[in-house]
Each structure stands twice: as structure tokens, then as C-alpha cells.
Design a protein around this motif. Structure first.
Motif, PDB file in Angstrom:
ATOM      1  N   THR A 154     -11.526   0.356   3.322  1.00  0.00           N
ATOM      2  CA  THR A 154     -10.449   0.506   2.385  1.00  0.00           C
ATOM      3  C   THR A 154     -11.014   1.036   1.007  1.00  0.00           C
ATOM      4  OG1 THR A 154      -9.262  -1.371   3.332  1.00  0.00           O
ATOM      5  CG2 THR A 154      -8.914  -1.113   0.931  1.00  0.00           C
TER       6      THR A 154
ATOM      7  N   TRP B 290     -10.240   4.590   0.258  1.00  0.00           N
ATOM      8  CA  TRP B 290      -8.779   4.994   0.055  1.00  0.00           C
ATOM      9  C   TRP B 290      -8.229   4.662  -1.261  1.00  0.00           C
ATOM     10  CZ3 TRP B 290      -6.450   7.627   3.922  1.00  0.00           C
ATOM     11  CH2 TRP B 290      -7.105   8.038   5.076  1.00  0.00           C
TER      12      TRP B 290
ATOM     13  N   TRP C 272       0.547  -1.127   0.099  1.00  0.00           N
ATOM     14  CA  TRP C 272      -0.005   0.131   0.012  1.00  0.00           C
ATOM     15  C   TRP C 272       0.837   1.268  -0.009  1.00  0.00           C
ATOM     16  CZ3 TRP C 272      -4.939   0.076  -1.486  1.00  0.00           C
ATOM     17  CH2 TRP C 272      -5.592  -1.157  -0.931  1.00  0.00           C
TER      18      TRP C 272
ATOM     19  N   HIS D  13      -6.027  -0.983   3.500  1.00  0.00           N
ATOM     20  CA  HIS D  13      -5.290   0.308   3.481  1.00  0.00           C
ATOM     21  C   HIS D  13      -5.148   0.597   4.896  1.00  0.00           C
ATOM     22  CE1 HIS D  13      -4.674   4.515   2.751  1.00  0.00           C
ATOM     23  NE2 HIS D  13      -4.311   4.202   1.448  1.00  0.00           N
TER      24      HIS D  13
ATOM     25  N   TYR E 197      -8.204  -5.963  -3.872  1.00  0.00           N
ATOM     26  CA  TYR E 197      -8.190  -6.331  -2.364  1.00  0.00           C
ATOM     27  C   TYR E 197      -8.846  -7.289  -2.077  1.00  0.00           C
ATOM     28  CZ  TYR E 197      -8.647  -5.445   2.693  1.00  0.00           C
ATOM     29  OH  TYR E 197      -8.710  -5.986   4.088  1.00  0.00           O
TER      30      TYR E 197
END
Length: 279
Positions: free
Chosen positions: A237, A240, A107, A127, A220
Motif C-alpha cells: 500500500t 500507492w 480509497w 489500497h 493506514y
């Protein structure tokens, strides 16, 4: 697979590699308490499709890149290792994949060096911004993450994990990771200084700066049986990533996804790479 020694200014990194030298490059980052061996099945699957795949043993896990101080494991230095390894391999850009701590490094690398990361795939680890948010707002995630504080205690953590023939260390893998792989991880981290180096990732302190949104195409993968990361951080997440984003949930799978669900993860990873051949 072949074994490589990748020499950088930070030291020499051991790595496993497969696939044609001119294949599309993929770099795989492992987490705690494992090595690049965790990616064995994904390395085979990617190489079979013509990718050039390298899975290094990261800082502290490679004997030739094992500094002694906790501050030598700051996130900025771990990201520099990824960039340096790519440069030594002659890769201007590469697909980046990470699990557990390797996911956190992935990340941060994608955020700091988007021009080098063609695509990002992160397994298990949300994240860092999403994790920070849920640590403030979600008691479940705070409970799941308390071990990160406990493991900063030295040398008590090492002594506990290695006591009774490394019973606690081996217990992380029981029923989820093949016995031969678990034996390899335990043997590797039982070497003098190895477990302390791995735990120094937890002891290094906060990152030097803040992380923002990630712009590269991102996959992800989170599993419902993950003991370290809960659903709140996994859902958060999405906020982000502002590039192309795919979120996959694996039901009934624990934290050790690359070894618990190797075929599923391999298919997801290959589909992600095919979908984003260029950007």
C-alpha cells in the motif's frame, strides 16, 4: 449520539452523529456485514474532542437507499454517495475514515475527490491497487480473497448465511465483536432484502476505471490477525500514497479493528487528525 436521515438523489441514508455542529467534520464508512454502529467508540472519542462526526449506513444497508440490482452497487455510485452525503451535511471538505468495504470506498473517494478529503484513514483494507498487485503475485492473498468470488453466488450465499438462525452470519463476529453489536448487525441484515443488498457490493463487477496513487495525508491501520488481508498487500500500500503516510500494525488483533481495539484506533485517529489540521 443522535440519529439522522440524510436525503440524497440516491435515497435516504440513516446515520449516527455526535459532536458540535460547527466541529471539524469527520465521515466514517462501515464495511460488511455491519452498519455505522461499528464506529460507536470512535464516534464518542472524536466528539469528545470537538469533532462533528457522522457515520452513515451505506447503500443497501439503509432501507431508504436500497436498490435491487447488483450493478446499482458499482464503486462509482458508492463514491457518489459519499460526496452527496457530504454535500447534504454542508461539508465542503471532511476527514474520511473507512473500514473493510468502507475502506475501499474511502480509497476511491480520496483518489477521485482529493479536494473534498482533508485526511484519509483506512482500517484493514489495502489500497485497491496494492490488493490487485498482490492478487497477481501472492498466493496467500489469493487464498484469503477467494470468498469474494464465492459470495457472488445468489441466492445460495444468503440462504447459507441466514440458515439456522443466521448461524454463519453471526459466526463472523464470535469472540471479536460485543454480543449486543453482533445481535444488531444480524437483526439488521436479516430484514427482507438487506443481506442481498449487502452482498451486491461483491456482485457489482469491476470498477468503471482505474485507481492511481492517493495524494491526501493518509493513515493506514492493518492488523496481523486479519483473515481477509495479508501482509503483502499491507506493505504494498505504501507505493500507492505519495502524500504524508503513516502505516500502523496492530499485533494480535483480527479483522474487526474498530471493535476489537477501539481505544488504540481512537488514539491513532485523533493523532492523525491533529497532525494534519490543514493542507
Amino acid at each position: 449520539m443522535t440519529l439522522l436521515s440524510i436525503r440524497t438523489d440516491a435515497g435516504v441514508f440513516d446515520a449516527r452523529a455526535a459532536g458540535p455542529p460547527d466541529g471539524r467534520p469527520v465521515l466514517l464508512l462501515h464495511g460488511f456485514p455491519q452498519t455505522g454502529l461499528v464506529w460507536r467508540r470512535q464516534i464518542e472519542a472524536l466528539a469528545a474532542q470537538g469533532h462533528r462526526v457522522v457515520a452513515p449506513d451505506q447503500r443497501g444497508y439503509s432501507p431508504g437507499a436500497r436498490p435491487g440490482r447488483p450493478e446499482d452497487y458499482r464503486m462509482g455510485l458508492l463514491v457518489e454517495d459519499v460526496v452527496a452525503i457530504g454535500e447534504q451535511l454542508g461539508w465542503a471538505a471532511f476527514d474520511l475514515v473507512g473500514h473493510d468495504w468502507g475502506g475501499a470506498v474511502a480509497w476511491w473517494t480520496a483518489h477521485a475527490h482529493p479536494g473534498r478529503v482533508r485526511t484519509l484513514t483506512v482500517v484493514s483494507t489495502p489500497h485497491p491497487g496494492a490488493l490487485a498487485t498482490t492478487l497477481r503475485t501472492d498466493e496467500d492473498q489469493r487464498s484469503r480473497s477467494r470468498y469474494m468470488i464465492d459470495w457472488r453466488e445468489a441466492p445460495a450465499t444468503e440462504e447459507r448465511m441466514l440458515a439456522h438462525d443466521a448461524r454463519d452470519l453471526r459466526g463472523f463476529f464470535t469472540g471479536a465483536v460485543p454480543d449486543d453489536s453482533a445481535d444488531t448487525y444480524v437483526r439488521h441484515l436479516s430484514e427482507p432484502g438487506a443481506l442481498t443488498a449487502a452482498l451486491n457490493w461483491y456482485r457489482a463487477g469491476r470498477p468503471d476505471g482505474a485507481i492511481g496513487v492517493v495524494h491526501v495525508p493518509t493513515l493506514y491501520v492493518w492488523s496481523t490477525g486479519d483473515s481477509a488481508f495479508g501482509a503483502a498487500a499491507a506493505r504494498e500500500t505504501r507505493r500507492w500514497v505519495d502524500g504524508p503516510y503513516r502505516f500502523e500494525t496492530l499485533h494480535g488483533v483480527g479483522h474487526w479493528v474498530p471493535e476489537e481495539a477501539p481505544e488504540i484506533l481512537g488514539r491513532l485517529l485523533l493523532a492523525h487528525l491533529r497532525a494534519h489540521g490543514e493542507h
